[in-house]
Design a protein around this motif. Structure first.
Motif, PDB file in Angstrom:
ATOM      1  N   GLU A 297       0.839  -1.195   0.000  1.00 33.73           N
ATOM      2  CA  GLU A 297       0.000   0.000   0.000  1.00 33.73           C
ATOM      3  C   GLU A 297       0.878   1.250   0.000  1.00 33.73           C
ATOM      4  O   GLU A 297       1.782   1.381   0.833  1.00 33.73           O
ATOM      5  CB  GLU A 297      -0.919   0.010   1.218  1.00 33.73           C
ATOM      6  N   GLU A 298       0.606   2.158  -0.937  1.00 35.75           N
ATOM      7  CA  GLU A 298       1.425   3.368  -1.056  1.00 35.75           C
ATOM      8  C   GLU A 298       1.085   4.377   0.034  1.00 35.75           C
ATOM      9  O   GLU A 298      -0.076   4.629   0.296  1.00 35.75           O
ATOM     10  CB  GLU A 298       1.163   4.027  -2.416  1.00 35.75           C
ATOM     11  N   PRO A 299       2.123   4.991   0.642  1.00 34.69           N
ATOM     12  CA  PRO A 299       1.845   6.113   1.551  1.00 34.69           C
ATOM     13  C   PRO A 299       1.572   7.361   0.703  1.00 34.69           C
ATOM     14  O   PRO A 299       1.757   7.347  -0.504  1.00 34.69           O
ATOM     15  CB  PRO A 299       3.153   6.268   2.325  1.00 34.69           C
ATOM     16  N   GLN A 300       1.115   8.440   1.341  1.00 30.51           N
ATOM     17  CA  GLN A 300       0.905   9.707   0.636  1.00 30.51           C
ATOM     18  C   GLN A 300       2.249  10.270   0.183  1.00 30.51           C
ATOM     19  O   GLN A 300       3.254  10.106   0.892  1.00 30.51           O
ATOM     20  CB  GLN A 300       0.287  10.714   1.596  1.00 30.51           C
ATOM     21  N   LYS A 301       2.216  10.974  -0.971  1.00 31.47           N
ATOM     22  CA  LYS A 301       3.473  11.492  -1.511  1.00 31.47           C
ATOM     23  C   LYS A 301       3.876  12.811  -0.859  1.00 31.47           C
ATOM     24  O   LYS A 301       4.010  13.838  -1.512  1.00 31.47           O
ATOM     25  CB  LYS A 301       3.341  11.694  -3.023  1.00 31.47           C
ATOM     26  N   LYS A 302       4.033  12.825   0.431  1.00 29.80           N
ATOM     27  CA  LYS A 302       4.552  14.028   1.088  1.00 29.80           C
ATOM     28  C   LYS A 302       5.505  13.597   2.189  1.00 29.80           C
ATOM     29  O   LYS A 302       5.419  12.479   2.684  1.00 29.80           O
ATOM     30  CB  LYS A 302       3.415  14.882   1.645  1.00 29.80           C
ATOM     31  N   GLY A 303       6.425  14.502   2.540  1.00 34.02           N
ATOM     32  CA  GLY A 303       7.409  14.167   3.558  1.00 34.02           C
ATOM     33  C   GLY A 303       8.173  12.911   3.175  1.00 34.02           C
ATOM     34  O   GLY A 303       8.532  12.708   2.010  1.00 34.02           O
ATOM     35  N   LEU A 304       8.386  12.053   4.136  1.00 35.30           N
ATOM     36  CA  LEU A 304       9.111  10.808   3.926  1.00 35.30           C
ATOM     37  C   LEU A 304       8.373   9.882   2.944  1.00 35.30           C
ATOM     38  O   LEU A 304       8.987   9.040   2.281  1.00 35.30           O
ATOM     39  CB  LEU A 304       9.278  10.123   5.296  1.00 35.30           C
ATOM     40  N   GLY A 305       7.060  10.056   2.839  1.00 38.90           N
ATOM     41  CA  GLY A 305       6.261   9.255   1.901  1.00 38.90           C
ATOM     42  C   GLY A 305       6.789   9.345   0.476  1.00 38.90           C
ATOM     43  O   GLY A 305       6.757   8.371  -0.271  1.00 38.90           O
ATOM     44  N   ALA A 306       7.314  10.525   0.077  1.00 39.32           N
ATOM     45  CA  ALA A 306       7.827  10.704  -1.285  1.00 39.32           C
ATOM     46  C   ALA A 306       8.997   9.757  -1.547  1.00 39.32           C
ATOM     47  O   ALA A 306       9.122   9.178  -2.626  1.00 39.32           O
ATOM     48  CB  ALA A 306       8.254  12.150  -1.504  1.00 39.32           C
ATOM     49  N   ALA A 307       9.868   9.596  -0.550  1.00 39.18           N
ATOM     50  CA  ALA A 307      11.031   8.717  -0.712  1.00 39.18           C
ATOM     51  C   ALA A 307      10.595   7.247  -0.760  1.00 39.18           C
ATOM     52  O   ALA A 307      11.099   6.462  -1.561  1.00 39.18           O
ATOM     53  CB  ALA A 307      12.022   8.933   0.423  1.00 39.18           C
ATOM     54  N   ILE A 308       9.647   6.886   0.090  1.00 40.32           N
ATOM     55  CA  ILE A 308       9.171   5.500   0.111  1.00 40.32           C
ATOM     56  C   ILE A 308       8.516   5.163  -1.226  1.00 40.32           C
ATOM     57  O   ILE A 308       8.773   4.108  -1.820  1.00 40.32           O
ATOM     58  CB  ILE A 308       8.185   5.283   1.274  1.00 40.32           C
ATOM     59  N   LEU A 309       7.701   6.090  -1.709  1.00 39.00           N
ATOM     60  CA  LEU A 309       7.011   5.900  -2.979  1.00 39.00           C
ATOM     61  C   LEU A 309       8.000   5.716  -4.121  1.00 39.00           C
ATOM     62  O   LEU A 309       7.823   4.872  -4.997  1.00 39.00           O
ATOM     63  CB  LEU A 309       6.150   7.137  -3.224  1.00 39.00           C
ATOM     64  N   ASP A 310       9.063   6.511  -4.103  1.00 36.07           N
ATOM     65  CA  ASP A 310      10.102   6.405  -5.120  1.00 36.07           C
ATOM     66  C   ASP A 310      10.707   4.997  -5.113  1.00 36.07           C
ATOM     67  O   ASP A 310      10.854   4.362  -6.160  1.00 36.07           O
ATOM     68  CB  ASP A 310      11.180   7.460  -4.854  1.00 36.07           C
ATOM     69  N   ARG A 311      11.033   4.471  -3.919  1.00 34.38           N
ATOM     70  CA  ARG A 311      11.637   3.134  -3.843  1.00 34.38           C
ATOM     71  C   ARG A 311      10.650   2.069  -4.315  1.00 34.38           C
ATOM     72  O   ARG A 311      11.016   1.122  -4.998  1.00 34.38           O
ATOM     73  CB  ARG A 311      12.086   2.807  -2.423  1.00 34.38           C
ATOM     74  N   LEU A 312       9.368   2.231  -3.940  1.00 32.17           N
ATOM     75  CA  LEU A 312       8.360   1.241  -4.327  1.00 32.17           C
ATOM     76  C   LEU A 312       8.198   1.189  -5.844  1.00 32.17           C
ATOM     77  O   LEU A 312       8.141   0.125  -6.442  1.00 32.17           O
ATOM     78  CB  LEU A 312       7.000   1.602  -3.726  1.00 32.17           C
ATOM     79  N   ARG A 313       8.125   2.362  -6.449  1.00 32.12           N
ATOM     80  CA  ARG A 313       7.892   2.402  -7.889  1.00 32.12           C
ATOM     81  C   ARG A 313       9.078   1.841  -8.645  1.00 32.12           C
ATOM     82  O   ARG A 313       8.923   1.168  -9.658  1.00 32.12           O
ATOM     83  CB  ARG A 313       7.568   3.823  -8.318  1.00 32.12           C
ATOM     84  N   ARG A 314      10.274   2.102  -8.144  1.00 32.25           N
ATOM     85  CA  ARG A 314      11.448   1.530  -8.794  1.00 32.25           C
ATOM     86  C   ARG A 314      11.512   0.017  -8.609  1.00 32.25           C
ATOM     87  O   ARG A 314      11.876  -0.717  -9.523  1.00 32.25           O
ATOM     88  CB  ARG A 314      12.718   2.130  -8.236  1.00 32.25           C
ATOM     89  N   ALA A 315      11.170  -0.433  -7.412  1.00 33.64           N
ATOM     90  CA  ALA A 315      11.197  -1.883  -7.147  1.00 33.64           C
ATOM     91  C   ALA A 315      10.186  -2.589  -8.039  1.00 33.64           C
ATOM     92  O   ALA A 315      10.354  -3.756  -8.384  1.00 33.64           O
ATOM     93  CB  ALA A 315      10.874  -2.159  -5.682  1.00 33.64           C
ATOM     94  N   ALA A 316       9.133  -1.866  -8.431  1.00 34.50           N
ATOM     95  CA  ALA A 316       8.055  -2.477  -9.213  1.00 34.50           C
ATOM     96  C   ALA A 316       8.338  -2.462 -10.701  1.00 34.50           C
ATOM     97  O   ALA A 316       7.676  -3.165 -11.458  1.00 34.50           O
ATOM     98  CB  ALA A 316       6.753  -1.725  -8.941  1.00 34.50           C
ATOM     99  N   ARG A 317       9.294  -1.637 -11.113  1.00 35.25           N
ATOM    100  CA  ARG A 317       9.531  -1.474 -12.548  1.00 35.25           C
ATOM    101  C   ARG A 317       9.920  -2.770 -13.224  1.00 35.25           C
ATOM    102  O   ARG A 317      10.757  -3.491 -12.716  1.00 35.25           O
ATOM    103  CB  ARG A 317      10.626  -0.441 -12.782  1.00 35.25           C
ATOM    104  N   ALA A 318       9.309  -3.037 -14.396  1.00 34.20           N
ATOM    105  CA  ALA A 318       9.553  -4.311 -15.072  1.00 34.20           C
ATOM    106  C   ALA A 318      11.022  -4.456 -15.429  1.00 34.20           C
ATOM    107  O   ALA A 318      11.614  -5.497 -15.226  1.00 34.20           O
ATOM    108  CB  ALA A 318       8.698  -4.412 -16.324  1.00 34.20           C
ATOM    109  N   GLU A 319      11.663  -3.421 -15.960  1.00 40.18           N
ATOM    110  CA  GLU A 319      13.112  -3.478 -16.199  1.00 40.18           C
ATOM    111  C   GLU A 319      13.684  -2.112 -16.310  1.00 40.18           C
ATOM    112  O   GLU A 319      12.989  -1.165 -16.601  1.00 40.18           O
ATOM    113  CB  GLU A 319      13.424  -4.274 -17.456  1.00 40.18           C
TER     114      GLU A 319
END
Ligand code: TXA
Ligand code: MG
Length: 319
Positions: A297-319
């Motif tokens: 589940e994605e956190p909100q894109k503010k504060g530390l949430g922006a960094a977590i979201l960045d890592r999640l989206r990269r981890a999810a990238r197909a290649e």
């Protein structure tokens, strides 16, 4: 322990050590052969530059050709800590460290063992995260050992990383300063002191990546990572549960249903600091338990949430 690590660094070896963000894999920044070993041990692409770690400001003078006044005031506020500055480099910094760029990334870590190591060694230490390239960063001794056993000359045993995701990378070579990688020090934190352009605005990181490392595969465990917004959380879980797969579920705060096919779950209870700290260990546990798909589940894109979201989206990238 520190003495042995220093001996290894002096002889051109590589040593993994704890920092408050993630564990690093370090070498003498001025020893080209040692730096080469880091790239080899990690299988790291040569166009991804390393962060150089220092224990006091006199070491910065050996690396940076120019330090703007307002960057100095950020340093006073955030160092030692999870903020990395990019400056014009001095010619003495080997181009292998900076992947041929005319700039160098520098951080003064806050973890006491990291500081003691750099101080005892007496020179800046180039260190990427202590993981095989593309994988989640190690945030504790055990994870660093699993990633780098037989590849690092020594792994310093220290406490688990208090923060758990990598430092914020701030480019101070242009105006306004620009976040190249979001991290624990947030845009909101920095803007209290200087104008800063947010990560991913305008040019984003398509084509010429502002931070070279950003275009590579990153943070991926050996299972599929599927980030989901809070609104789609229950629906997505229901949909995935129809297939015959082993699921893992990391929720920011939503309820996780009881189901025999959800074999691993964590609820961070709306605490983004906790989510940052437990994210990579959770990735590694999911992989160890044989999870096929890890829904997060994605956190909100503010504060530390922006960094977590960045890592999640990269981890999810197909290649
Ligand atoms: O928290 C951290 O930063 C950890 C600990 C060990 O300090 N280190 C870390 O290093 O995350 P690494 O190698 O995994 O990530 C370094 C990031 C990459 O995105 C890289 O592209 C960027 O810093 N970087 C390094 N030098 C740069 C430069 N001269 N210009 C722009 N980006 C740079
Ligand atoms: Mg890394």
């Amino acid at each position: 322990m520190i003495e042995k690590a220093v001996r290894i660094l002096r002889k051109g070896g590589i040593v993994a050590f704890p920092t408050e963000t993630v564990y690093g894999l370090g070498a003498n920044v001025f020893d080209r052969g040692a730096v080469e070993k880091i790239f080899k041990a990690k299988g790291r692409p040569g166009d991804n530059p390393l962060i150089v770690h220092i224990s006091d400001l006199s070491q910065l003078k050996r690396l940076a050709a120019q330090v703007p006044k307002d960057a100095e005031s950020l340093m006073r506020r955030f160092w030692p800590g999870p903020l990395t500055f990019v400056f014009k480099k001095r010619p003495e910094v080997p181009s292998r460290v900076t992947a041929g760029l005319s700039t160098v990334a520098v951080r003064m870590p806050g973890h006491p063992l990291a500081r003691r190591l750099i101080r005892a060694f007496g020179h800046p230490i180039a260190a990427p995260s202590a993981n095989v390239s593309g994988r989640p960063s190690a945030t504790n001794y055990q994870a660093a050992r699993r990633e780098l056993a037989g590849k690092a000359d020594m792994i310093l045993r220290g406490s688990a990383s208090r923060i758990g995701i990598e430092s914020t990378v701030l480019d101070c070579t242009r105006r306004p300063f620009r976040i190249l990688r979001p991290g624990f020090v947030t845009l909101e934190d920095l803007r209290k002191y200087v104008p800063v352009r947010a990560f991913g605005t305008r040019s984003g990181f398509k084509g010429a990546a502002p931070s070279p490392g950003m275009k590579h595969r990153h943070y991926r465990p050996n299972c599929r990572v599927v980030p989901v917004s809070s609104g789609r959380w229950s629906g997505k879980l229901r949909e995935l549960l129809k297939d015959n797969m082993k699921l893992g579920a990391l929720s920011f705060r939503s309820k996780i249903p009881d189901h025999s096919r959800i074999i691993f779950s964590r609820n961070f209870r709306g605490n983004s600091g906790r989510m940052a700290r437990e994210l990579y260990p959770s990735f590694l546990t999911a992989e160890k338990r044989g999870v096929d798909v890890l829904v997060v589940e994605e956190p909100q894109k503010k504060g530390l949430g922006a960094a977590i979201l960045d890592r999640l989206r990269r981890a999810a990238r197909a290649e």
